[in-house]
Every structure is written in structure tokens, then in C-alpha cells.
Design an enzyme around this catalytic site. Structure first.
Site, short mmCIF file in Angstrom:
data_model
loop_
_atom_site.label_atom_id
_atom_site.label_comp_id
_atom_site.label_asym_id
_atom_site.label_seq_id
_atom_site.Cartn_x
_atom_site.Cartn_y
_atom_site.Cartn_z
N HIS A 252 0.85 -1.20 0.00
CA HIS A 252 0.00 0.00 0.00
C HIS A 252 0.88 1.24 0.00
CE1 HIS A 252 0.52 1.50 4.20
NE2 HIS A 252 0.85 0.24 4.44
N CYS A 253 0.30 2.35 -0.43
CA CYS A 253 0.98 3.65 -0.35
C CYS A 253 0.19 4.52 0.62
CB CYS A 253 1.10 4.28 -1.73
SG CYS A 253 -0.47 4.53 -2.58
N VAL A 254 0.26 5.82 0.47
CA VAL A 254 -0.39 6.71 1.43
C VAL A 254 -1.91 6.61 1.38
CG1 VAL A 254 -0.68 9.13 2.13
CG2 VAL A 254 1.55 8.31 1.36
#
Length: 469
Positions: free
Chosen positions: A25-27
Site C-alpha cells: 500500500h501507499c499513502v
């Protein structure tokens, strides 16, 4: 919100844990490598409370969750899927296996140029500040700020030095990123890039004049004359040199004992790469780069309105395929060779158009979730990141995307016919005006009005008529 239940619903909608190759995942987003994206139940996924949108790009299926929530959903998700936490690199590696050669080539370019974008964008914004101070006619008739207030001239000079550094030493930035991507030592990539812009070499921007005057400096290597020129602002020479350097380094590391690698690997790799670059790689790729630049410039000089219409309209389509990353290299080459780029302004307007279409869906919809999605993705697009708006909203309903690319084509036609250029790559959205050469601000602003008003009004009216939001 029951995060475990949300994760269960997401897992079910994407085809279960058997359909997952890797997950990170990212932000704001879950980033998944799926075995088969075709079995994803898009309707079921869109109806999950935690999901604000989803899209597929570069072989990754990305699900927009939102900042502060995505990491919690991810932990529940991987626990249910029975997989461990994975890095973005691991997910990229998993998705790369599903790509065809063209997709892998585009991904390679993206992986090389995206890491250096912060330096390039920062340079573009600083050049915009310099333009405000040095361009005549912005605040005073036929005079610049530093003409009226000479005490500001040294400040402007300092700004231009800070701003220009990223372009003067561009091969060093590209060398670092390219060698890192190819699997070599990034520090050697920096060195090979800086070798190509060494101050003892004839500056590439002075090469044309030196050819006319017949005084191009040369090395005499046992009777073979090699032009002693640098490659400032060039992209292709350092890309090819970085690949060769990496292959030589990896070859040597496998065959030289660890105890003496420091003495042999770097010196041999740099010497061989340096000689081959100055003798063969540099002249060939320099010529190719100039042909590309000259061809584009000639085309837009002759058929500016047509080029603007086509590129302005097609850029949004290129984003869907991921091929827009290839034009990042072209923009950098144009800036390095000519000092400006006529392609990037159309990119900025295309992004704004996609954001405007998403805002129209927000305004037309009565669904709170869709309204929130339209707003968040619209803001993102106006700040230069269009994938959430494209895949989460505009392509989902189709007509917002059509209104956006049609408006972008019209704006592209207008600004190209007016000769609008940017001094550098900047923030590819509303703030992009600061990277536009000051004398074209008004024309670019008119282009902005086109891509704000037309997609917003057209999409809103059509959505109200169709009543599908």
C-alpha cells in the site's frame, strides 16, 4: 467502520486470496498484483464503504481507500489473505512478469525518470520565479522587475543558478537513477553522468557554433580523432552508458574476488564505459536525440495547431496505457536541447481537464460517496495526479472522460497555435502556470479556462440529463 469486514468484502470482490500475487500500500491506496484482473467484481468493489475508487495501471490493481485508513485496512487484508507485508518493489516485480516487452520498456523509463522528478519539478518552479523577476512586461511596460529594481538582480541570478543546476547536471541525476534501476552501483551512475558534463569538455550547447567555425576540440587516440564534447541536457547518451556500465560492473563482480573488487570493478567499468561512450555511444545517441528534437520542433512549427489538437486530446489516453511516461523523457530532452518544451503545457491542461470532469460528477451526483470521490480525485488531478480521477470516476462513466479529452484537445490546439512553451517541467496541473514562460501566461490562462469550463459544464449537463450518478 468495521475494518475487518471491509477487508473481507474487498478480498471477495477481487476474486479471493487465490487471485493475489502480491500486495502493498501507499499513502492512500492498496496496490495489488493480481493473477487475473478480469475476475474482479467492479460493481461490488465500488459499493464497499471503505473504497473510494479503483483503477489498474502498469500491471497493478490499485484500490483507493484514503489516508489514515489504508494502512489499517491493509493489515486486516493481508491477515485474511494469508500473505506477509510486502514492499512496493516486490509488488512491482510481481506485476512486471505479466507485462509485454513494450510495457516493460515503458515501466523501465518510468522507474528511471519518476525518482528524479522532484528535482526537475523544483527547478521548474524556481525558473518560474526567475521568469517573474526577469521577464519584461509582467508588472511594468517593456521592463522587468530587475530593470526597475536593480537591487533584485543578484537575487534573480542566485535563483537561476539554483534552478539550473538540475539541468546542467541532468546526466548525473539520470545516471544515478538508471544504474540503480538496472541493478548496479548508483554512485558509479552519478560519476558516469558527471563525466559526460565535465567542464573540460566542449559544452553541448556550444557544439553547433563550434561546428560552423570548424574548431571542435578532439582527442587523438593513436590516429583516431574523437570529438571532445559534453552531453549537457541530453537523455539518450547517459541512458545507454548507464546500461553498459551496469552490465560491465555486474560481469566483473561475478568474476573478481570480493577482497579486490574495490581496486578493479569501478575503475575498469568506468574506463571501458567512458571510452566507448565518447567514441561510439555518445556521437550516435547525440545524433538520434537531436533528430527527435528537430523532428518534433519542425512538426510543431509547421502544423502547430494539428499537433496540439492530437497531443492535447491523446494525452489522457496515453495515461490509461502508461505510455505517457515515455514523453517525460522527450520533455526533458526538449528542455535540455532547446531550453523550453511545447509538449508539457498540454500535459498540464489535460490533467486539469480530467479534474474538472471529476468535479462535475461531484456536483451532479446525489450519492455522498461519489461526491466525495469526485472531489478528492478532482483535487488530485488539478495537482498533477490524474489516475484516481481517470479510473475512479471518469472512465467509470465514460462521458466525463470524453468531455475531458475533447476539451484538452481544443485547449491544446489553442496554446500550440499561440506558441506557448514552458521553461521546464513543473506541477502538471493548475500550479503549472508558474513553469510557463511569462510572455505566454495569458494564452496558457485562456487554455486553463477552456479545460476548466468545458468539461465541468458539459459533464454536469450530460450527467443531469442521463441521471446515472
Amino acid at each position: 467502520m468495521d475494518l475487518k469486514k471491509q477487508a473481507e468484502q474487498i478480498l471477495e470482490a477481487i476474486g479471493g486470496k487465490e487471485n493475489i500475487s502480491a500486495a502493498t500500500h501507499c499513502v492512500t491506496r492498496l496496490r495489488l498484483a493480481l493473477v487475473d484482473e478480469g475476475i474482479v467484481d467492479q460493481e461490488k468493489l465500488n459499493n464497499i464503504d471503505a473504497v473510494k475508487g479503483s483503477f489498474s495501471t502498469n500491471g497493478q490493481f490499485q484500490i483507493v481507500i484514503g489516508q489514515g485508513t489504508v494502512d489499517k485496512v491493509y493489515k486486516e487484508f493481508i491477515a485474511l489473505a494469508g500473505i506477509g507485508e510486502q514492499s512496493k518493489e516486490e509488488v512491482k516485480e510481481a506485476t512486471a512478469q505479466k507485462m509485454n516487452p513494450l510495457q516493460r520498456a515503458i515501466k523501465t523509463l518510468a522507474d528511471i525518470f519518476i525518482p528524479i522528478l522532484p528535482a526537475i519539478v523544483t527547478a521548474g518552479l524556481l525558473l518560474g520565479i526567475n521568469n517573474i523577476l526577469t521577464s519584461p512586461g509582467i508588472f511594468f511596460d517593456e521592463q522587468s522587475v530587475i530593470d526597475v529594481y536593480p537591487q533584485w538582480s543578484d537575487i534573480a541570478n542566485m535563483i537561476i543558478i539554483i534552478a539550473n543546476t538540475a539541468f546542467v547536471f541532468l546526466p548525473g541525476l539520470i545516471g544515478w537513477s538508471a544504474v540503480k534501476k538496472f541493478g548496479g552501483s548508483p554512485i558509479l551512475g552519478i560519476v558516469i553522468g558527471l563525466i559526460l558534463v565535465h567542464p573540460d569538455l566542449l559544452n553541448a550547447w556550444s557544439y553547433g557554433e563550434a561546428v560552423k567555425e570548424g574548431n571542435v576540440p578532439v582527442w587523438n587516440l593513436f590516429g583516431m580523432e574523437v570529438e571532445k564534447i559534453g552531453y549537457q541536457g541530453q537523455v539518450l547518451p547517459v541512458l545507454v552508458a548507464s546500461y553498459l556500465l551496469t552490465q560491465i560492473e555486474l560481469f566483473l563482480r561475478k568474476r573478481i574476488p570480493d577482497s579486490v573488487q574495490l581496486l578493479f570493478v569501478g575503475p575498469i567499468a568506468l574506463l571501458v564505459t567512458g571510452f566507448l561512450t565518447f567514441i561510439i555511444i555518445g556521437p550516435i545517441t547525440f545524433a538520434i536525440g537531436n533528430w527527435i528534437t528537430d523532428g518534433l520542433v519542425a512538426t510543431f512549427d509547421t502544423f502547430a495547431w494539428l499537433g496540439g489538437l492530437i497531443y492535447g486530446g491523446l494525452y489522457g489516453v496515453l495515461v490509461i496505457t502508461g505510455m505517457h511516461h515515455t514523453f517525460l523523457a522527450v520533455d526533458i530532452q526538449l528542455v535540455g536541447s532547446t531550453g523550453t518544451t511545447f509538449l508539457w503545457p498540454m500535459l498540464a491542461l489535460s490533467n486539469i481537464a480530467q479534474g474538472s470532469a471529476a468535479f462535475a460528477i461531484m456536483a451532479a451526483s446525489k450519492d455522498e460517496k461519489l461526491r466525495g470521490l469526485g472531489f478528492s480525485t478532482g483535487v488530485s488531478a488539478w495537482l498533477g495526479i490524474t489516475e484516481p480521477a481517470l479510473f475512479g470516476v471518469n472512465l467509470r462513466f465514460k462521458y466525463p472522460f470524453i468531455f475531458a479529452i475533447a476539451s484538452s484537445a481544443i485547449a491544446g490546439l489553442y496554446i500550440s497555435s499561440r506558441g506557448v512553451v514552458a521553461s521546464s517541467i513543473g506541477v502538471g496541473g493548475v500550479p503549472g502556470i508558474f513553469s510557463i514562460v511569462a510572455e505566454y501566461w495569458l494564452d496558457f490562462a485562456i487554455g486553463m479556462v477552456i479545460v476548466i469550463v468545458l468539461p465541468l459544464v458539459g459533464t454536469f449537463l450530460y450527467a443531469k440529463r442521463k441521471k446515472d450518478v
